[in-house]
Scaffold this active site. Structure first.
Site, PDB file in Angstrom:
ATOM      1  CB  THR A  34      -0.940  -0.015   1.219  1.00  0.00           C
ATOM      2  OG1 THR A  34      -1.742  -1.187   1.132  1.00  0.00           O
ATOM      3  CG2 THR A  34      -1.824   1.197   1.244  1.00  0.00           C
ATOM      4  NE  ARG A  81      -9.325 -13.374   1.099  1.00  0.00           N
ATOM      5  CZ  ARG A  81      -8.520 -14.420   1.324  1.00  0.00           C
ATOM      6  NH1 ARG A  81      -8.951 -15.449   2.040  1.00  0.00           N
ATOM      7  NH2 ARG A  81      -7.316 -14.434   0.839  1.00  0.00           N
ATOM      8  CG  ASN A 104       4.666  -2.305   6.776  1.00  0.00           C
ATOM      9  OD1 ASN A 104       3.902  -1.372   6.981  1.00  0.00           O
ATOM     10  ND2 ASN A 104       4.807  -2.880   5.592  1.00  0.00           N
ATOM     11  CD  GLU A 136       5.489   3.744   9.925  1.00  0.00           C
ATOM     12  OE1 GLU A 136       5.471   4.847   9.394  1.00  0.00           O
ATOM     13  OE2 GLU A 136       6.380   2.895   9.713  1.00  0.00           O
ATOM     14  NE  ARG A 156       8.532  32.760  -1.634  1.00  0.00           N
ATOM     15  CZ  ARG A 156       7.677  33.783  -1.636  1.00  0.00           C
ATOM     16  NH1 ARG A 156       6.626  33.769  -0.851  1.00  0.00           N
ATOM     17  NH2 ARG A 156       7.893  34.829  -2.421  1.00  0.00           N
ATOM     18  CG  HIS A 157      14.098  34.099  -2.210  1.00  0.00           C
ATOM     19  ND1 HIS A 157      13.599  35.338  -1.896  1.00  0.00           N
ATOM     20  CD2 HIS A 157      13.268  33.585  -3.157  1.00  0.00           C
ATOM     21  CE1 HIS A 157      12.518  35.560  -2.636  1.00  0.00           C
ATOM     22  NE2 HIS A 157      12.290  34.517  -3.401  1.00  0.00           N
ATOM     23  CB  SER A 186      14.384  39.613  -3.238  1.00  0.00           C
ATOM     24  OG  SER A 186      13.160  39.798  -3.917  1.00  0.00           O
ATOM     25  CD  GLN A 187      16.799  45.743  -2.219  1.00  0.00           C
ATOM     26  OE1 GLN A 187      15.922  46.593  -2.247  1.00  0.00           O
ATOM     27  NE2 GLN A 187      17.706  45.676  -1.259  1.00  0.00           N
ATOM     28  CG  ASN A 199      10.244  39.095  -2.525  1.00  0.00           C
ATOM     29  OD1 ASN A 199      11.034  38.383  -1.933  1.00  0.00           O
ATOM     30  ND2 ASN A 199       9.561  38.687  -3.596  1.00  0.00           N
ATOM     31  NE  ARG A 257      13.880  35.802  -5.953  1.00  0.00           N
ATOM     32  CZ  ARG A 257      13.907  35.760  -7.280  1.00  0.00           C
ATOM     33  NH1 ARG A 257      14.953  36.222  -7.949  1.00  0.00           N
ATOM     34  NH2 ARG A 257      12.894  35.226  -7.947  1.00  0.00           N
ATOM     35  CD  GLU A 297       9.229  31.796  -8.653  1.00  0.00           C
ATOM     36  OE1 GLU A 297       9.249  30.558  -8.789  1.00  0.00           O
ATOM     37  OE2 GLU A 297       8.454  32.367  -7.861  1.00  0.00           O
ATOM     38  CE1 TYR A 304       0.807  38.613  -9.944  1.00  0.00           C
ATOM     39  CE2 TYR A 304       1.302  39.223  -7.677  1.00  0.00           C
ATOM     40  CZ  TYR A 304       1.240  38.269  -8.665  1.00  0.00           C
ATOM     41  OH  TYR A 304       1.611  36.984  -8.399  1.00  0.00           O
ATOM     42  NE  ARG A 354       0.433  33.260 -13.762  1.00  0.00           N
ATOM     43  CZ  ARG A 354       0.927  33.292 -12.523  1.00  0.00           C
ATOM     44  NH1 ARG A 354       0.623  34.279 -11.722  1.00  0.00           N
ATOM     45  NH2 ARG A 354       1.711  32.322 -12.097  1.00  0.00           N
ATOM     46  CG  HIS A 367      12.808  31.062  -6.392  1.00  0.00           C
ATOM     47  ND1 HIS A 367      13.337  32.313  -6.287  1.00  0.00           N
ATOM     48  CD2 HIS A 367      13.846  30.249  -6.670  1.00  0.00           C
ATOM     49  CE1 HIS A 367      14.637  32.277  -6.503  1.00  0.00           C
ATOM     50  NE2 HIS A 367      14.973  31.017  -6.741  1.00  0.00           N
TER      51      HIS A 367
END
Lengths: 608, 513
Positions: free
Chosen positions: B49, B99, B164, B167, B253-254, B257-258, B260, B303, B323, B334, B348, B388
């Site tokens: 499984t 079965r 197993n 678990e 993520r990094h 950044s500038q 961002n 970045r 990215e 945007y 999009r 990213h």
């Protein structure tokens, strides 16, 4: 500026460790001088605005122009942003240390020895060469060490299978000596010459011999992976003997039947002492793959790392059925006519003519079950549409992304980005267009295509110049240095047929005129020193030539039956003379006007 | 006569059309033409499984619609109250009949899935330990034109089996009113019932013409026989790369950044001051976790490399982790995109997974690009991936089995590390915010489209929200209709929001037939 301080500190602390140094690379090959120029002359704000204005009032917005504005703006934005400007970084940057190797090569952290096992005529050499070609192509420096070559070097005249009898003590001694010398060469290759993988192509049929190799491995802290080929289909074996063994230098001018007979006896000699890998007991802790009956079944034991898993995947995908691969580019496009690179333009009238000619070509050649693959760009799809057969589009077959240079002519690039233009000529294989790709990136992107081509039967790939060069380089085992200059003219179909250890190439020019899009390697920029480590051709006789290092064999305490100078005949290693010659011719015709010759080639040996 | 080409506006694919009617080309080459049934073989508690689900998750993620059919669930459906292993004795005739019926019902559903519901791969998860049963399945495949690929899991290590059972088996609904030791005992007897009739695949004679892989001792060894096609070769490669060693994968993520800060997409800018602070915090975090042999991977963008630099450990750069390529929209905000390419902007939102930026990439392209990263992540142990937003969403969707529809809206905030730890059949997620402020780069699914139709091309295997439960009650014929009971529930809180600290998922409980 914290970050910079941290980086500087790191550099000072660990000047020798590549990992700790600043490694931001856009173009892998840029040099400090050029970086500084770029930074000294950022596009001014006005310049930027003007161009933006121009673009967005011009009505129809061209992607090309926007991209170049984007590029200029990015430089500008970074300048405005101040602290992140890479000026200081670049000045301090020890560029020379940069790794130029491929991703696959990154991942192969410790040198690996691939040891072939199997009776003669089980396709060991075939697999070794093919695997070596593949590994070199994905950027892992690999070389084959064929023990037969060493043996022939040591014992010039082969008489008969008697030499291979296990009770022939004298011969046994010689053979062991050859193995030791080959191992020494492996060591040199892996330790000193930047090699990452050595393929040890010999029968290695006894545990004694394999244990000797394992000791050698341990001593040098290499990893080892065994590839055993088991085959009991007499037809396959007979075909293999006829294919490659009869033309072996061991059998000059003898009759086919006699050769076959002798060779079968030779196999019997090995059979007496053959101990296959035992997965249940003796060899259960080793890493290996057993290939049974030419790929019908595989047993894979304890794969240790990235490269071994790649090797296994590759071996499981190659097959030996005869098939042909047809490569061509799309028909001539509008952009071709204007001399622009990239873009997504339509076919020109001559391009459409080519598409029809291609249809006739397919009909004439009566290619049954032909699969047709295209990229997702319009020009290849238009070409395929004309054929009237089903086809599949692969995005990964798209042309190299030229980033900011898309849709420019070479003149425009030279004027707009003179540094970039010069950089590209410096090392075309590694050069990455700003915001785009390099040939090296392309090879990585195309790997799934190669894997699938190996699995398929007859395939026609309608692709693009750079893509076709990469594919061709795989099949013809071309180095990264030669790859970006391979000639792939428009309106020409290349038919590739695997033969023996190589690949036969036939070119069909379909007699529709087209512009020439090939740009020769700039004169005076022939860089022979460029990449000794990067890519080696597996079956370049130049490198097989290195395999035999006589002085060392001599110094290893041998009796002087060893010739001290190479005789020309020894250079002719039996790498499928047929295929090689054919290929040589066609590639020669491809290379008109380019001076590829290096001094060694004066020796009259095959070039691949 | 060549057809006209028109470009699909979402995917930017050229589509030939005749007389105004588009004919959809086969795009991303599937190369898996006839549908495939993957048939698991092996004694209970051999990880069948586990393999089924993991493989299903992978295949769905790479875009091949796949579904698991677990015969155990059909059996539980038919027989509400499991009492003891007696049920699995080969001389219990009634039970054998039930079965058999369950297997047939499951196969019927397989057929429906592959012929009517656009499924490409069905994973038939049952013991299938007898030749009789396998021959029946082969017959079923031949009649319907399905390819059959067997995966046999062989394991004789008692420790592995005991693990197993502990678990996943003792928490199975079969043993809900039972203590652990009794459950363990009963299950072991159940295995013995199967062992009596177990006929492993015989590569030398009886089964030599079948396509199969034998997984021996949890991936120590593999025997692969007669691979037929692309999909089988992918499956084999995947199975050879997965392992079950305990480990954790850290995704982040990094640092901010500038770009961002300015709200710009893409680009290759450096870290902001707060971004550098995050890199420092990340270094501390990594130290605290005290991980042996942690591998650190970054993209080739500045970045993420600047972030990794602060860690003071070796790291590797993958171009595949870069990215998503925003094409002509790179480095725009945007608002700028909306202003300059209003159509693109709207497109999009319509289908973010398939939408490809003009001369850029789509999430779908991204999945294809990061596939080698997933393969390598499966091979490795502890790894920290500094990547990213869009890339992290793709990776996360793989581990959490998210559908294509959800993937582009997964929340992956800046300055937050997600720790993924494989458990049972799923993956535990802890979200650790490193307490360094950052801008929010997440853009929610537009309101009006929130309940839009989801794309049916991708189905999720295990996510309860998207994957229909395989049980189809009325179809178990010849059995008493009254013994129908509620579907086995799944355990686990299914939340994925920024504020949530830790959650588990995919802990759906299933047992063996």
């Amino acid at each position: 500026m914290e970050g910079h301080q941290v980086q500087n500190r790191l550099r000072q602390q660990h000047p020798a460790q590549r990992h700790y140094t600043w490694r931001w690379v856009r173009n892998e090959i840029r040099t400090p001088e050029v970086q500084e120029t770029t930074i000294r002359k950022p596009p001014s704000v006005t310049d930027c605005c003007l161009r933006v204005h121009y673009v967005f009032t011009a009505g129809r917005v061209s992607e090309r122009v926007i991209k170049s504005v984007r590029f200029s703006m990015s430089a500008w934005v970074q300048q405005e942003a101040g602290p992140t400007s890479s000026a200081e970084d670049t000045k301090l940057e020890p560029r020379g240390q940069e790794k130029k190797c491929s991703w696959a090569s990154y991942m192969t952290n410790s040198p690996t020895m691939i040891v072939m096992i199997g009776l003669p005529a089980r396709g060991k050499t075939y697999m070794s060469k093919k695997l070596t070609r593949y590994l070199n192509w994905i950027g892992v420096p690999t070389k084959v060490f064929n023990l037969g070559v060493y043996r022939r070097e040591a014992v010039k005249a082969y008489k008969s299978y008697d030499f291979f009898r296990h009770d022939n003590e004298e011969a046994m001694k010689i053979r062991k000596q050859c193995a030791l010398v080959a191992l020494e060469d492996v060591k040199t290759y892996l330790n000193e010459e930047g090699g990452q993988i050595a393929v040890f192509d010999a029968t290695n049929t006894t545990r004694e011999r394999r244990d000797l190799i394992l000791d050698f491995i341990q001593e040098n802290a290499y990893k080892v992976f065994f590839v055993e080929s088991v085959c009991d289909d007499p037809e396959v074996i007979a075909a293999n003997i006829l294919d490659v063994k009869v033309s072996s230098p061991d059998y000059p001018e003898t009759h086919r039947e006699r050769v076959m007979d002798d060779f079968l006896k030779r196999i019997e000699c090995y059979k007496v002492t053959y101990q296959p890998l035992d997965p249940d007991e003796y060899d259960k802790d080793l890493s290996f793959i057993k290939v049974m009956n030419v790929g019908r079944r595989y047993l894979v034991n304890r794969v240790q790392d990235y490269i071994q898993s790649k090797i296994v995947y590759y071996l499981m995908n190659i097959h030996v059925h005869s098939h042909s691969i047809y490569l061509c580019r799309h028909g001539e496009s509008e952009h071709n006519v204007q001399g622009r690179i990239g873009g997504d333009s339509e076919l020109s009238p001559r391009g459409r003519q080519f598409a029809s000619a291609l249809r006739e070509f397919i009909e004439e050649h009566k290619l049954s079950d032909l699969k047709v693959w295209t990229s997702q760009l319009r020009r290849t799809i238009q070409t395929a549409e004309e054929l009237g057969v089903p086809y599949e589009q692969w995005k990964i077959l798209n042309e190299i992304d030229a980033g900011v240079c898309e849709e420019m002519t070479y003149e425009m690039i030279q004027n707009t980005f003179p540094e970039e233009f010069a950089l590209r000529d410096q090392d075309k294989y590694h050069y990455r267009y700003p915001g785009g790709e390099s040939y090296q990136d392309l090879v990585q992107r195309l790997e799934p295509v190669i894997m699938e081509l190996e699995r398929q039967g007859n395939v026609l790939v309608i692709c693009h110049q750079a893509v076709m060069r990469c594919l061709l380089a795989y099949f013809l085992d071309k180095s990264g240095d030669d790859l970006p200059y391979l000639k792939c003219p428009l309106h020409t179909v290349m038919k590739l047929t695997p033969v023996a250890y190589g690949c036969k190439v036939e070119m069909f020019y379909l007699n529709v005129e087209a512009v020439n899009t090939h740009r020769d390697r700039p004169l005076g920029k022939v860089r022979r020193d460029s990449a000794p480590l990067l890519r080696r051709n597996s079956y370049t006789p130049l490198s097989s030539h290195d395999q035999v290092k006589r002085p060392r064999l001599y110094s290893a305490g041998n009796r002087p039956w060893l010739p001290l100078t190479p005789s020309p005949t020894t250079l002719h290693i039996p790498d499928s003379p047929d295929g090689a010659l054919l290929l040589q011719q066609s590639q020669d015709s491809l290379r008109e006007g380019i001076n590829f010759d290096c001094p060694d080639e004066a020796n009259d040996c095959f070039r691949f | 006569m060549p057809r006209e080409l028109t470009q699909n506006r979402i995917q930017k694919i050229w589509i030939p059309s005749k007389d105004g009617k588009p004919s959809m080309p086969r795009t991303c080459p599937h190369l898996a033409n006839p549908p495939t049934v993957i048939v698991m073989v092996g004694l209970p508690a051999r990880g069948k499984t586990y393999i089924s689900r993991k493989l299903t998750r992978y295949l769905n993620w790479i875009g091949i619609p796949t579904k698991v059919f677990n015969v155990g669930e059909y059996r539980r459906e038919a027989v509400k109250h499991y009492s003891t292993y007696d049920f699995f004795k080969s001389d219990n005739e009634d039970a054998v009949k039930i079965r058999q019926q369950c297997a047939l019902a499951a196969l019927r559903d397989v057929k429906t899935y592959l012929t009517e519901e656009e499924g490409q791969v069905a994973v038939f998860d049952a013991t299938n330990t007898t030749r009789e049963r396998r021959d029946m399945i082969l017959e079923f495949g031949a009649v319907n034109g399905f390819k059959i690929f067997f995966i046999e899991s062989v394991c004789d290590d008692p420790n592995v089996i005991a693990c197993n059972i502990l678990e996943v088996k003792v928490s199975s609904p079969d043993y809900q009113d039972c203590n652990k030791t009794d459950a363990m005992e009963d299950f072991k007897k159940r295995i013995e019932c199967y062992r009596i009739n177990y006929q492993p695949l015989d590569p030398d004679r009886y089964d030599k013409n079948l396509s199969f892989i034998k997984v021996i001792d949890v991936g120590r060894r593999f025997l692969v026989n007669r691979i037929q096609d692309h999909i089988q070769s992918r499956i084999v490669y995947y199975l050879m790369n997965i392992h079950v060693q305990p480990r954790s994968i850290y995704l982040c993520r990094h640092g901010e950044s500038q770009h961002n800060l300015q709200g710009r997409l893409g680009g290759d800018s450096g870290l902001s001051t707060r971004g550098r602070k995050f890199a420092g915090a990340l270094a501390k975090f990594v130290e605290e976790q005290n991980l042996k042999d942690l591998k650190v991977w970054t993209s080739q963008m500045r970045r993420s490399i600047q972030t990794a630099e602060a860690l003071n450990v070796p790291y590797e750069q993958w171009k595949a982790l870069n990215e998503i390529d925003g094409g002509v929209c790179e480095e725009m905000t945007y608002e700028e995109v909306r202003e300059r390419f209003p159509d693109e902007f709207a497109l999009r939102d319509q289908d973010k997974y398939y939408y490809r930026y003009p001369s850029g990439e789509s999430y779908q392209d991204l999945v294809q690009r990061v596939e080698p990263v997933i393969m390598e992540l499966e091979r490795q142990e502890n790894v920290l991936v500094v990547c990213h937003q869009a890339v992290m969403r793709c990776l996360l969707a793989y581990f959490l089995d998210k559908s294509a529809d959800e993937m582009p809206y997964l929340k992956c905030p800046l300055h937050t590390v997600l720790k993924l730890t494989p458990v049972a059949y799923g993956c535990k997620v802890e979200s650790i915010s490193l307490n360094v402020e950052a801008v929010n780069t997440h853009r929610d699914r537009p309101e009006e489209l929130k309940r839009g139709q989801s794309t049916l091309i991708r189905r999720n295997s295990v996510t309860p929200l998207t994957s229909p439960e395989p049980n189809k009650k009325p179809r178990i014929e010849g059995l008493d209709d009254t013994i129908v009971r509620e579907v086995t529930g799944f355990v686990g809180v299914y939340l994925f929001s920024q504020s949530c600290i830790s959650f588990s998922c995919n802990l759906s409980i299933n047992g063996q037939i």
